[in-house]
Motif scaffolding. Structure first.
Motif, mmCIF file in Angstrom:
data_model
loop_
_atom_site.group_PDB
_atom_site.id
_atom_site.type_symbol
_atom_site.label_atom_id
_atom_site.label_comp_id
_atom_site.label_asym_id
_atom_site.label_seq_id
_atom_site.Cartn_x
_atom_site.Cartn_y
_atom_site.Cartn_z
ATOM 1 N N LYS A 120 12.722 -3.269 -1.892
ATOM 2 C CA LYS A 120 12.542 -1.865 -2.349
ATOM 3 C C LYS A 120 12.428 -1.592 -3.583
ATOM 4 C CE LYS A 120 15.012 -0.079 1.887
ATOM 5 N NZ LYS A 120 14.832 -1.199 2.736
ATOM 6 N N ALA A 121 12.725 -2.639 -4.572
ATOM 7 C CA ALA A 121 12.652 -2.460 -6.027
ATOM 8 C C ALA A 121 11.193 -2.220 -6.445
ATOM 9 C CB ALA A 121 13.471 -3.333 -6.639
ATOM 10 N N ILE A 122 10.269 -2.813 -5.708
ATOM 11 C CA ILE A 122 9.081 -2.648 -6.221
ATOM 12 C C ILE A 122 8.451 -1.237 -6.002
ATOM 13 C CG2 ILE A 122 6.599 -3.717 -5.844
ATOM 14 C CD1 ILE A 122 7.739 -6.095 -4.870
ATOM 15 N N GLU A 123 8.159 -0.634 -7.258
ATOM 16 C CA GLU A 123 7.766 1.012 -6.794
ATOM 17 C C GLU A 123 6.425 1.019 -7.303
ATOM 18 O OE1 GLU A 123 10.276 3.037 -9.421
ATOM 19 O OE2 GLU A 123 12.144 2.820 -8.213
ATOM 20 N N LYS A 124 5.809 0.096 -7.876
ATOM 21 C CA LYS A 124 4.261 0.177 -8.456
ATOM 22 C C LYS A 124 3.362 -0.519 -7.485
ATOM 23 C CE LYS A 124 5.688 -1.043 -13.125
ATOM 24 N NZ LYS A 124 5.587 -2.031 -14.353
ATOM 25 N N THR A 125 2.322 0.407 -7.261
ATOM 26 C CA THR A 125 1.263 -0.345 -6.171
ATOM 27 C C THR A 125 -0.050 -0.232 -6.911
ATOM 28 O OG1 THR A 125 0.806 2.009 -5.583
ATOM 29 C CG2 THR A 125 2.462 0.736 -4.222
ATOM 30 N N ILE A 126 -0.964 -0.966 -6.439
ATOM 31 C CA ILE A 126 -2.398 -1.079 -6.903
ATOM 32 C C ILE A 126 -3.279 -1.107 -5.666
ATOM 33 C CG2 ILE A 126 -2.442 -3.612 -7.085
ATOM 34 C CD1 ILE A 126 -4.047 -3.402 -9.607
ATOM 35 N N GLU A 127 -4.291 -0.612 -5.923
ATOM 36 C CA GLU A 127 -5.565 -0.603 -4.918
ATOM 37 C C GLU A 127 -6.317 -1.835 -5.245
ATOM 38 O OE1 GLU A 127 -9.155 1.957 -3.279
ATOM 39 O OE2 GLU A 127 -7.654 3.130 -4.071
ATOM 40 N N TRP A 128 -6.375 -2.655 -4.145
ATOM 41 C CA TRP A 128 -7.221 -3.987 -4.332
ATOM 42 C C TRP A 128 -8.554 -3.756 -4.189
ATOM 43 C CZ3 TRP A 128 -5.719 -7.664 -7.088
ATOM 44 C CH2 TRP A 128 -6.348 -9.066 -7.092
ATOM 45 N N GLU A 129 -9.339 -4.805 -4.326
ATOM 46 C CA GLU A 129 -10.661 -4.823 -4.100
ATOM 47 C C GLU A 129 -11.154 -4.478 -2.661
ATOM 48 O OE1 GLU A 129 -11.288 -8.846 -5.365
ATOM 49 O OE2 GLU A 129 -11.404 -8.182 -7.590
ATOM 50 N N TYR A 153 -1.470 -2.569 -2.416
ATOM 51 C CA TYR A 153 -0.193 -3.431 -2.341
ATOM 52 C C TYR A 153 0.902 -3.191 -3.456
ATOM 53 C CZ TYR A 153 -4.002 -6.096 0.472
ATOM 54 O OH TYR A 153 -4.932 -6.099 1.344
ATOM 55 N N PRO A 154 2.058 -3.739 -3.135
ATOM 56 C CA PRO A 154 2.909 -3.736 -4.049
ATOM 57 C C PRO A 154 2.443 -4.597 -5.418
ATOM 58 C CG PRO A 154 4.024 -4.856 -2.226
ATOM 59 C CD PRO A 154 2.321 -4.285 -2.026
ATOM 60 N N GLY A 212 4.934 -10.723 2.981
ATOM 61 C CA GLY A 212 3.742 -9.995 3.051
ATOM 62 C C GLY A 212 2.960 -10.053 1.665
ATOM 63 N N PRO A 213 1.619 -9.378 1.654
ATOM 64 C CA PRO A 213 0.908 -9.522 0.527
ATOM 65 C C PRO A 213 1.605 -8.859 -0.695
ATOM 66 C CG PRO A 213 0.004 -8.010 2.384
ATOM 67 C CD PRO A 213 0.967 -8.551 2.911
ATOM 68 N N VAL A 214 1.364 -9.490 -1.807
ATOM 69 C CA VAL A 214 1.753 -8.728 -3.113
ATOM 70 C C VAL A 214 0.841 -9.216 -4.121
ATOM 71 C CG1 VAL A 214 3.576 -8.727 -4.830
ATOM 72 C CG2 VAL A 214 4.413 -8.967 -2.464
ATOM 73 N N VAL A 215 0.668 -8.312 -5.055
ATOM 74 C CA VAL A 215 -0.206 -8.508 -6.239
ATOM 75 C C VAL A 215 0.515 -8.935 -7.571
ATOM 76 C CG1 VAL A 215 -1.987 -7.517 -7.815
ATOM 77 C CG2 VAL A 215 -1.938 -7.071 -5.279
ATOM 78 N N PHE A 216 0.383 -9.992 -8.064
ATOM 79 C CA PHE A 216 1.089 -10.235 -9.262
ATOM 80 C C PHE A 216 0.215 -10.026 -10.450
ATOM 81 C CE2 PHE A 216 3.503 -12.692 -6.138
ATOM 82 C CZ PHE A 216 4.852 -12.755 -6.650
#
Length: 88
Positions: free
Chosen positions: A33-42, A47-48, A10-14
């Motif tokens: 499940k290790a990805i805890e950080k998320t960001i709001e994209w444009e 996304y994680p 799925g979609p992920v932000v690097f």
């Protein structure tokens, strides 16, 4: 494809911390499940986020700051030290 054997895709932000650069792509890391950080994209979706130390924006090869080694000088130094080997 068989069901249940493939990781979630799925979609992920690097995020490249060194260059302050972010990009959205798809990855199998989206299902971890290790990805805890998320960001709001444009686009308004959340996304994680995966933090990376280096990307194409900050890598020396792509930025043109890579050092070129003097291989000719190394060969000459080796020949001075150990002498040239003659043919058979």
């Amino acid at each position: 494809m068989r069901k249940g054997i493939h990781p979630a895709y799925g979609p992920v932000v690097f995020r490249d911390r060194a260059a302050n650069h972010v990009f959205l792509t798809h990855s199998t890391l989206a299902g971890e499940k290790a990805i805890e950080k998320t960001i709001e994209w444009e686009d308004g979706n959340t996304y994680p986020v995966v933090d990376v130390e280096i990307s194409n924006i900050s890598h020396p090869f792509y930025t043109g700051t890579a050092r070129v080694l003097d291989t000719a000088g190394r060969v000459e130094r080796f020949e001075r030290r150990y002498g040239k080997r003659g043919g058979a």
